[in-house]
Design a protein around this motif. Structure first.
Motif, PDB file in Angstrom:
ATOM      1  N   TYR A  88     -18.570 -44.740  96.766  1.00 36.47           N
ATOM      2  CA  TYR A  88     -17.170 -44.652  97.161  1.00 36.47           C
ATOM      3  C   TYR A  88     -17.007 -44.037  98.539  1.00 36.47           C
ATOM      4  CZ  TYR A  88     -16.262 -45.864  92.339  1.00 36.47           C
ATOM      5  OH  TYR A  88     -16.230 -46.518  91.142  1.00 36.47           O
ATOM      6  N   SER A 134     -22.440 -37.996  91.764  1.00 36.11           N
ATOM      7  CA  SER A 134     -21.731 -37.900  90.488  1.00 36.11           C
ATOM      8  C   SER A 134     -20.296 -38.355  90.730  1.00 36.11           C
ATOM      9  CB  SER A 134     -21.789 -36.482  89.926  1.00 36.11           C
ATOM     10  OG  SER A 134     -21.141 -35.578  90.792  1.00 36.11           O
ATOM     11  N   GLU A 135     -19.526 -38.478  89.651  1.00 32.74           N
ATOM     12  CA  GLU A 135     -18.167 -39.000  89.764  1.00 32.74           C
ATOM     13  C   GLU A 135     -17.131 -37.930  89.435  1.00 32.74           C
ATOM     14  OE1 GLU A 135     -18.076 -42.374  87.164  1.00 32.74           O
ATOM     15  OE2 GLU A 135     -19.273 -43.595  88.519  1.00 32.74           O
ATOM     16  N   PHE A 136     -15.953 -38.081  90.012  1.00 32.09           N
ATOM     17  CA  PHE A 136     -14.842 -37.204  89.677  1.00 32.09           C
ATOM     18  C   PHE A 136     -14.372 -37.519  88.258  1.00 32.09           C
ATOM     19  CE2 PHE A 136     -14.537 -37.009  94.296  1.00 32.09           C
ATOM     20  CZ  PHE A 136     -14.176 -35.678  94.521  1.00 32.09           C
ATOM     21  N   THR A 137     -14.052 -36.488  87.490  1.00 30.98           N
ATOM     22  CA  THR A 137     -13.493 -36.685  86.153  1.00 30.98           C
ATOM     23  C   THR A 137     -11.983 -36.904  86.274  1.00 30.98           C
ATOM     24  OG1 THR A 137     -13.003 -34.349  85.770  1.00 30.98           O
ATOM     25  CG2 THR A 137     -15.225 -35.130  85.148  1.00 30.98           C
ATOM     26  N   GLN A 138     -11.377 -37.359  85.210  1.00 30.26           N
ATOM     27  CA  GLN A 138      -9.925 -37.537  85.204  1.00 30.26           C
ATOM     28  C   GLN A 138      -9.216 -36.203  85.445  1.00 30.26           C
ATOM     29  OE1 GLN A 138      -8.702 -39.627  81.683  1.00 30.26           O
ATOM     30  NE2 GLN A 138      -9.925 -41.419  82.188  1.00 30.26           N
ATOM     31  N   PHE A 149      -9.653 -42.133  95.673  1.00 27.28           N
ATOM     32  CA  PHE A 149     -10.794 -41.946  94.776  1.00 27.28           C
ATOM     33  C   PHE A 149     -11.581 -43.206  94.419  1.00 27.28           C
ATOM     34  CE2 PHE A 149      -8.125 -38.262  94.114  1.00 27.28           C
ATOM     35  CZ  PHE A 149      -9.059 -37.242  94.139  1.00 27.28           C
ATOM     36  N   PHE A 150     -11.063 -44.385  94.703  1.00 23.32           N
ATOM     37  CA  PHE A 150     -11.744 -45.594  94.246  1.00 23.32           C
ATOM     38  C   PHE A 150     -11.911 -46.653  95.327  1.00 23.32           C
ATOM     39  CE2 PHE A 150      -9.852 -43.673  90.444  1.00 23.32           C
ATOM     40  CZ  PHE A 150     -11.010 -43.464  89.719  1.00 23.32           C
ATOM     41  N   LYS A 201     -24.783 -49.227  91.120  1.00 18.66           N
ATOM     42  CA  LYS A 201     -24.296 -47.919  91.544  1.00 18.66           C
ATOM     43  C   LYS A 201     -23.142 -48.128  92.505  1.00 18.66           C
ATOM     44  CE  LYS A 201     -25.389 -43.386  92.830  1.00 18.66           C
ATOM     45  NZ  LYS A 201     -24.263 -42.688  92.307  1.00 18.66           N
ATOM     46  N   LYS A 249     -20.129 -35.170  94.422  1.00 14.66           N
ATOM     47  CA  LYS A 249     -19.115 -36.197  94.187  1.00 14.66           C
ATOM     48  C   LYS A 249     -18.789 -36.936  95.481  1.00 14.66           C
ATOM     49  CE  LYS A 249     -17.322 -33.419  90.422  1.00 14.66           C
ATOM     50  NZ  LYS A 249     -17.684 -34.216  89.280  1.00 14.66           N
ATOM     51  N   SER A 258     -21.226 -39.552  96.157  1.00 13.35           N
ATOM     52  CA  SER A 258     -21.333 -40.508  95.044  1.00 13.35           C
ATOM     53  C   SER A 258     -22.583 -40.291  94.198  1.00 13.35           C
ATOM     54  CB  SER A 258     -21.273 -41.959  95.548  1.00 13.35           C
ATOM     55  OG  SER A 258     -19.986 -42.237  96.071  1.00 13.35           O
ATOM     56  N   TYR A 278     -14.890 -41.625 100.519  1.00 12.89           N
ATOM     57  CA  TYR A 278     -13.951 -40.522 100.332  1.00 12.89           C
ATOM     58  C   TYR A 278     -13.388 -40.008 101.646  1.00 12.89           C
ATOM     59  CZ  TYR A 278     -15.490 -40.422  95.482  1.00 12.89           C
ATOM     60  OH  TYR A 278     -15.750 -40.759  94.187  1.00 12.89           O
TER      61      TYR A 278
END
Length: 88
Positions: free
Chosen positions: A15, A53-57, A78-79, A12, A48, A51, A17
């Protein structure tokens, strides 16, 4: 540990943020306002940022526009992995 079991384990990623949160505040936005601006619910944003869930593109692209970022800045916002303290 068998190779089969190793392949099933999922790491897992957590991130950091803080830079994203800082930019939102720098522009005088609330997190709720930012969520609205990128087209997601407040609850989804908070998941998000933790962490869960993740951010979509699409969400990242929207955030770049809303926060007036350069695409080159995406990794920093974001990473960035959160440093985990471990016991020895």
């Amino acid at each position: 540990m068998s190779l089969e079991k190793q392949n099933k384990e999922v790491v897992k990623m957590i991130y950091d943020y803080s830079k994203l949160i800082g930019r939102i505040a720098e522009l005088g936005m609330t997190r709720d306002g930012f969520a609205d601006a990128i087209g997601i619910s407040r609850t989804s944003l908070y998941q998000k940022l933790r962490s869960v869930s993740e951010f979509t593109q699409r969400e990242i692209q929207s955030a770049v526009t809303v926060l007036k970022l350069c695409y080159e800045d995406i990794p920093a916002y974001f990473f960035t992995l959160k440093v985990q303290k471990t016991k020895h």
